[in-house]
Design a protein around this motif. Structure first.
Motif, short mmCIF file in Angstrom:
data_model
loop_
_atom_site.label_atom_id
_atom_site.label_comp_id
_atom_site.label_asym_id
_atom_site.label_seq_id
_atom_site.Cartn_x
_atom_site.Cartn_y
_atom_site.Cartn_z
N GLN A 236 39.01 32.96 49.45
CA GLN A 236 38.85 31.76 48.64
C GLN A 236 39.11 32.15 47.20
O GLN A 236 38.39 32.96 46.63
CB GLN A 236 37.43 31.21 48.79
CG GLN A 236 37.11 30.63 50.14
CD GLN A 236 37.75 29.27 50.36
OE1 GLN A 236 38.06 28.55 49.40
NE2 GLN A 236 37.97 28.92 51.61
N THR A 237 40.16 31.60 46.60
CA THR A 237 40.45 31.90 45.21
C THR A 237 39.76 30.87 44.32
O THR A 237 39.11 29.94 44.81
CB THR A 237 41.96 31.88 44.94
OG1 THR A 237 42.41 30.51 44.79
CG2 THR A 237 42.73 32.53 46.08
N ALA A 238 39.92 31.03 43.04
CA ALA A 238 39.34 30.05 42.11
C ALA A 238 39.99 28.68 42.24
O ALA A 238 39.43 27.68 41.79
CB ALA A 238 39.47 30.56 40.68
N TYR A 239 41.17 28.62 42.87
CA TYR A 239 41.93 27.37 42.93
C TYR A 239 42.09 26.81 44.33
O TYR A 239 42.28 25.61 44.50
CB TYR A 239 43.33 27.58 42.33
CG TYR A 239 43.31 27.95 40.87
CD1 TYR A 239 43.27 26.98 39.88
CD2 TYR A 239 43.31 29.29 40.48
CE1 TYR A 239 43.24 27.31 38.53
CE2 TYR A 239 43.28 29.64 39.13
CZ TYR A 239 43.25 28.65 38.17
OH TYR A 239 43.21 28.99 36.84
N GLY A 299 55.91 28.70 39.37
CA GLY A 299 55.33 28.73 40.71
C GLY A 299 55.85 29.95 41.43
O GLY A 299 57.05 30.07 41.69
N GLY A 300 54.96 30.87 41.73
CA GLY A 300 55.38 32.11 42.36
C GLY A 300 55.19 32.11 43.87
O GLY A 300 56.09 32.48 44.63
N GLU A 322 52.82 32.04 37.50
CA GLU A 322 51.96 31.63 38.62
C GLU A 322 50.55 31.41 38.09
O GLU A 322 50.00 32.27 37.42
CB GLU A 322 51.97 32.69 39.71
CG GLU A 322 50.91 32.51 40.80
CD GLU A 322 51.00 31.17 41.50
OE1 GLU A 322 49.96 30.49 41.60
OE2 GLU A 322 52.12 30.80 41.94
N LEU A 323 49.98 30.26 38.41
CA LEU A 323 48.67 29.88 37.89
C LEU A 323 47.54 30.74 38.45
O LEU A 323 46.62 31.13 37.73
CB LEU A 323 48.41 28.41 38.20
CG LEU A 323 47.06 27.84 37.76
CD1 LEU A 323 46.95 27.85 36.25
CD2 LEU A 323 46.89 26.42 38.30
N ASP A 324 47.59 31.06 39.73
CA ASP A 324 46.47 31.69 40.43
C ASP A 324 46.67 33.21 40.48
O ASP A 324 47.58 33.69 41.16
CB ASP A 324 46.38 31.13 41.85
CG ASP A 324 45.08 31.49 42.54
OD1 ASP A 324 44.45 32.48 42.13
OD2 ASP A 324 44.71 30.80 43.50
N HIS A 346 53.93 36.33 34.80
CA HIS A 346 53.00 35.76 33.83
C HIS A 346 51.98 34.91 34.58
O HIS A 346 52.36 34.02 35.34
CB HIS A 346 53.75 34.89 32.82
CG HIS A 346 54.91 35.58 32.16
ND1 HIS A 346 54.77 36.34 31.03
CD2 HIS A 346 56.23 35.63 32.50
CE1 HIS A 346 55.96 36.83 30.68
NE2 HIS A 346 56.86 36.41 31.56
N VAL A 347 50.70 35.19 34.38
CA VAL A 347 49.64 34.43 35.03
C VAL A 347 49.18 33.32 34.10
O VAL A 347 48.74 33.58 32.97
CB VAL A 347 48.45 35.35 35.40
CG1 VAL A 347 47.31 34.52 36.00
CG2 VAL A 347 48.89 36.42 36.38
#
Length: 536
Positions: A236-239, A299-300, A322-324, A346-347
């Motif tokens: 479970q990630t933060a997103y 988006g990665g 990538e956001l996550d 880049h995050v």
């Protein structure tokens, strides 16, 4: 020691009850989002439904509990409320996925599609927790106003603790069933605390049985159809919920139960999904392939598209936003992000990155999704202007959309097409599955106002080496779509969710690329991936 730094007394049993009810109710509310996301997404409709159902259930519980408190409030009844709540949470852990999928097929508009599942899964336990505050207020006694204010304050503190603990501790560290176990056990422990010191005999047995039911439900991981294959990694990630699954010779990254990237284990540079082949078409819209030296992917996912670009074009530097961060880590470990000065990760948010960078690109590929919906902030005319500013004068923008090219399910695609036309002189599109079905549609926008015909693109494909043969892919060429009945998407009004209403209940056809030595062999086949259940 200064006594101000230590509590003057232990919390009373009513205070403990109210505090834990706040923790549990808020934790369940956040857990609801995780359970529902794989089927219904994280749209404003889903979260609005969650908040509305929880408030309605609590209000009804407050009302009924308040009417009964004067004659029925007792520590024993509080124990019963908490044990009934915990037992229902065990049922949510065990049967939640079945309920979500069963209600997901009901013929409801997308705005209301999640409401039956929310109501069935979370209405009853939240209603039961609504009894706690009025019962606790009655048991606490004293001045009515002071007692009521104290109860509300303690309950609110519990809700704050539940919100932060679930968000920052439970979700990043535990699976959905494990989070349910923790919240259910919090109710069991509250029952034990309220029953003390008389925690023996029948009460002790009831507490033990409910605790065992929670553990057993969690151990099963939940009932419901799942995706075949070996789960290589899950968290479970933060997103979102993230899983990496191997099935046959294909490794797939699932986010909130939906496949986002796939890699052939025997050939990581081979395209698995047909839509990723169209990323190479950007090279045909550029003046010359050799002039393309920097490409950005927003988006990665599993980095399959960026990696194929990196390997196919040795003179191209690939940047990926990538956001996550957990997605980046999983992609690096299980899909293999090239360790190369030509691959930069880049995050962060794609729009934020474009707003902050001074770099310009020859090609920008938009491939960011939450479930099967593009985040609205990446669809608007303001965002398109920002992307255009970060493109070179002959730059090309590629947007991967999931929609239908025509018919009732095409509103989002045509609205996005119209929005891009506000900024770019020419916009082209390439449906990947054919027909009016919901599918991946690749939309390509250029700053060059000269129209490239299908025949000219085919001629460029024959002349230029772009790594694969795109001759069959280019046959789906479209331009000049009808857009009079759809809006331009703007930051202050981007109704992406409502524009996708026409696609509700329709089959999403994801085409697999059947490649042999870089060419498409045979007929395209449609693939509908089954949903990955949200359990460990």
């Amino acid at each position: 020691m200064d006594s101000r730094f230590f509590p003057e007394r232990w919390p009373t049993r009513p205070e403990t009850a109210v505090f834990v009810s706040g923790v549990t109710s808020m934790g369940l509310e956040i857990l609801a989002g995780r359970i529902l996301a794989p089927e219904f997404g994280n749209s404003i409709y889903t979260w609005g439904g969650i908040i509305g159902v929880f408030l309605a259930a609590l209000s009804l519980g407050y009302h009924r509990g308040g009417k009964r408190a004067a004659t029925s409030a007792s520590h024993g009844r509080l124990v019963g409320v908490f044990l009934a709540t915990a037992l229902y949470v065990a049922g949510v852990v065990l049967l939640g996925d079945l309920v979500v999928q069963s209600t997901g097929v009901l013929p409801l508009p997308s705005q209301f599609a999640s409401l039956p599942a929310i109501t069935l899964l979370f209405g009853p336990p939240t209603y039961l927790l609504g009894y706690v505050s009025p019962y606790a207020a009655e048991l606490a006694g004293g001045d009515v106003g002071a007692t009521a204010g104290h109860v509300y304050a303690v309950g609110t503190v519990g809700s704050i603790v539940g919100a932060f603990a679930t968000t920052y501790l439970l979700v990043p560290l535990l699976s959905v069933p494990q989070i349910g176990l923790v919240l259910g056990l919090s109710a069991v422990l509250a029952a034990a605390a309220v029953a003390a010191p008389a925690l023996d005999g029948t009460t002790g047995i009831r507490v033990g049985v409910v605790a065992l039911a929670l553990v057993a439900a969690t151990a099963t991981g939940g009932l419901g159809p799942g995706v075949g294959g070996d789960v290589v990694h899950a968290e479970q990630t933060a997103y979102q919920e993230l899983r990496v699954v191997d099935r046959g010779d294909t490794r797939t990254l699932y986010l909130d139960g939906q496949p986002h990237s796939a890699m052939a284990l025997d050939d990581p540079t081979r395209h698995v999904f047909e839509y990723t082949r169209y990323f190479h078409a950007s090279m045909l819209f550029a003046d010359e392939t050799d002039d393309v030296d920097r490409v950005l992917f927003v988006g990665g996912g599993g980095f399959t598209g960026p990696r194929i670009f990196h390997e196919t074009y040795p003179n191209v530097t690939v940047d990926v936003v990538e956001l996550d961060p957990a997605v980046v880590d999983a992609a690096d470990e299980h899909f293999g992000i090239p360790d190369s000065p030509r691959m930069n990760v880049h995050v962060g948010g794609g729009r934020q990155y474009l707003a902050e960078t001074n770099r310009t690109y020859d090609v920008i590929v938009l491939d960011a999704y939450r479930k099967d919906t593009v985040p609205f902030q990446l669809t608007t005319v303001e965002f398109m202007r920002l992307a255009a500013e970060r493109l070179d004068e002959d730059g090309v923008l590629v947007a991967n959309l999931i929609s239908a090219p025509s018919g009732p399910a095409s509103e989002f695609y045509r609205a996005e097409y119209k929005t891009m036309r506000q900024v770019f002189p020419r916009v082209y599109s390439f449906p990947t599955a054919g027909g009016p079905v919901v599918q991946n549609i690749e939309v390509i926008a250029t700053k060059d106002d000269a129209l490239l015909t299908r025949e000219e693109l085919q001629a460029r494909s024959e002349r230029r080496d772009v790594g694969i043969d795109l001759s069959s892919d280019l046959s789906s060429y479209r331009t000049d779509e009808p857009t009079d009945d759809v809006p331009v998407l703007r930051d202050d009004r981007a109704p992406v969710d409502s524009l996708l209403d026409g696609a509700v209940g329709q089959r999403y056809v994801r085409v697999r690329a059947n490649e042999t030595n870089g060419t498409v062999a045979g007929d395209r086949t449609s693939l509908r991936e089954p949903r990955l259940r949200a359990t460990a």
